[in-house]
Design a protein around this motif. Structure first.
Motif, PDB file in Angstrom:
ATOM      1  N   ILE A 146       0.842  -1.200   0.000  1.00  0.00           N
ATOM      2  CA  ILE A 146       0.000   0.000   0.000  1.00  0.00           C
ATOM      3  C   ILE A 146       0.880   1.252   0.000  1.00  0.00           C
ATOM      4  N   ASN A 147       2.191   1.033  -0.001  1.00  0.00           N
ATOM      5  CA  ASN A 147       3.155   2.121   0.024  1.00  0.00           C
ATOM      6  C   ASN A 147       3.432   2.580  -1.416  1.00  0.00           C
ATOM      7  N   PRO A 148       3.071   3.812  -1.786  1.00  0.00           N
ATOM      8  CA  PRO A 148       3.256   4.280  -3.163  1.00  0.00           C
ATOM      9  C   PRO A 148       4.704   4.201  -3.654  1.00  0.00           C
ATOM     10  N   VAL A 149       5.672   4.457  -2.780  1.00  0.00           N
ATOM     11  CA  VAL A 149       7.082   4.386  -3.188  1.00  0.00           C
ATOM     12  C   VAL A 149       7.454   2.950  -3.552  1.00  0.00           C
ATOM     13  N   ARG A 150       7.029   1.991  -2.732  1.00  0.00           N
ATOM     14  CA  ARG A 150       7.320   0.580  -3.013  1.00  0.00           C
ATOM     15  C   ARG A 150       6.609   0.111  -4.278  1.00  0.00           C
ATOM     16  N   ILE A 151       5.374   0.536  -4.467  1.00  0.00           N
ATOM     17  CA  ILE A 151       4.629   0.141  -5.661  1.00  0.00           C
ATOM     18  C   ILE A 151       5.371   0.611  -6.906  1.00  0.00           C
ATOM     19  N   THR A 152       5.814   1.857  -6.912  1.00  0.00           N
ATOM     20  CA  THR A 152       6.567   2.399  -8.044  1.00  0.00           C
ATOM     21  C   THR A 152       7.872   1.648  -8.234  1.00  0.00           C
ATOM     22  N   SER A 153       8.576   1.388  -7.143  1.00  0.00           N
ATOM     23  CA  SER A 153       9.841   0.651  -7.204  1.00  0.00           C
ATOM     24  C   SER A 153       9.627  -0.764  -7.734  1.00  0.00           C
TER      25      SER A 153
END
Length: 194
Positions: A146-153
């Motif tokens: 649910i973390n946008p940074v992790r999703i992008t990564s």
């Protein structure tokens, strides 16, 4: 079909609150699959698949089905590589999708020194190492975040693992032992291949 079990018919108000160990004695997952096969005839569905099916349950399904599942979504991660199941699926042209390729709640795979070393060398996160391992094995990988940074990564930073890196991640199960993170109580054996 998400589970190889039959739950009682539910209403929206009761969904998820039923006793998960109660089964409909007159229905099994082969009956559900037969109904799913009919969806293909409508032209509205292109492929049908299963999730959380072991070799035992796939063998049972393959004895009666007209259409072989296109995919089997199961928990696959370095501590649960599911080699017997993967070989079976490959033999029957059933694509594997790795649910939980990063481990699950309580997983320390992100902190493992082997994974961290590869991540440092590749200039990416440890999560990308685990995802790249699954992709290199030929699976679809579906991480949850649910973390946008992790999703992008997760979308951006996967890489082509070399054979030595794959072997290092493969060896984690021997070094750390096998571990399944997704273990719901259905009142019956669902996971036969661990």
């Amino acid at each position: 079909m998400h589970w190889p079990i039959t739950l009682p018919t539910s209403t929206p108000e009761k969904y998820g609150k039923e006793d998960r160990t109660v089964r409909d004695p007159d229905w099994n997952f082969c009956d559900t699959w037969r109904e799913m096969e009919k969806l293909l005839e409508t032209g509205k569905v292109r492929a049908i698949g299963v999730a959380n099916f072991s070799t035992v349950n796939l063998e049972k399904l393959l004895r009666t089905c007209k259409i072989v599942p296109a995919v089997n979504q199961t928990e696959i991660q370095p501590l649960l590589p599911q080699e017997k199941l993967n070989a079976f699926c490959s033999q029957h042209n059933i694509h594997q999708t790795a649910f939980g390729p990063l481990g699950g709640s309580g997983s320390t795979l992100h902190e493992n020194p082997v994974v961290k070393r590869i991540a440092e060398k590749r200039g990416c996160s440890s999560g990308n190492v685990l995802l790249s391992w699954g992709v290199r094995k030929g699976w679809s990988v579906i991480p949850k975040s649910i973390n946008p940074v992790r999703i992008t990564s997760n979308l951006r930073d996967c890489f082509e693992m070399n054979g030595q890196e794959v072997e290092q991640v493969d060896n984690l199960v021997e070094a750390l032992g096998g571990k399944r993170f997704n273990v719901p109580n259905w009142g019956t054996t669902v996971f036969h291949d661990d």
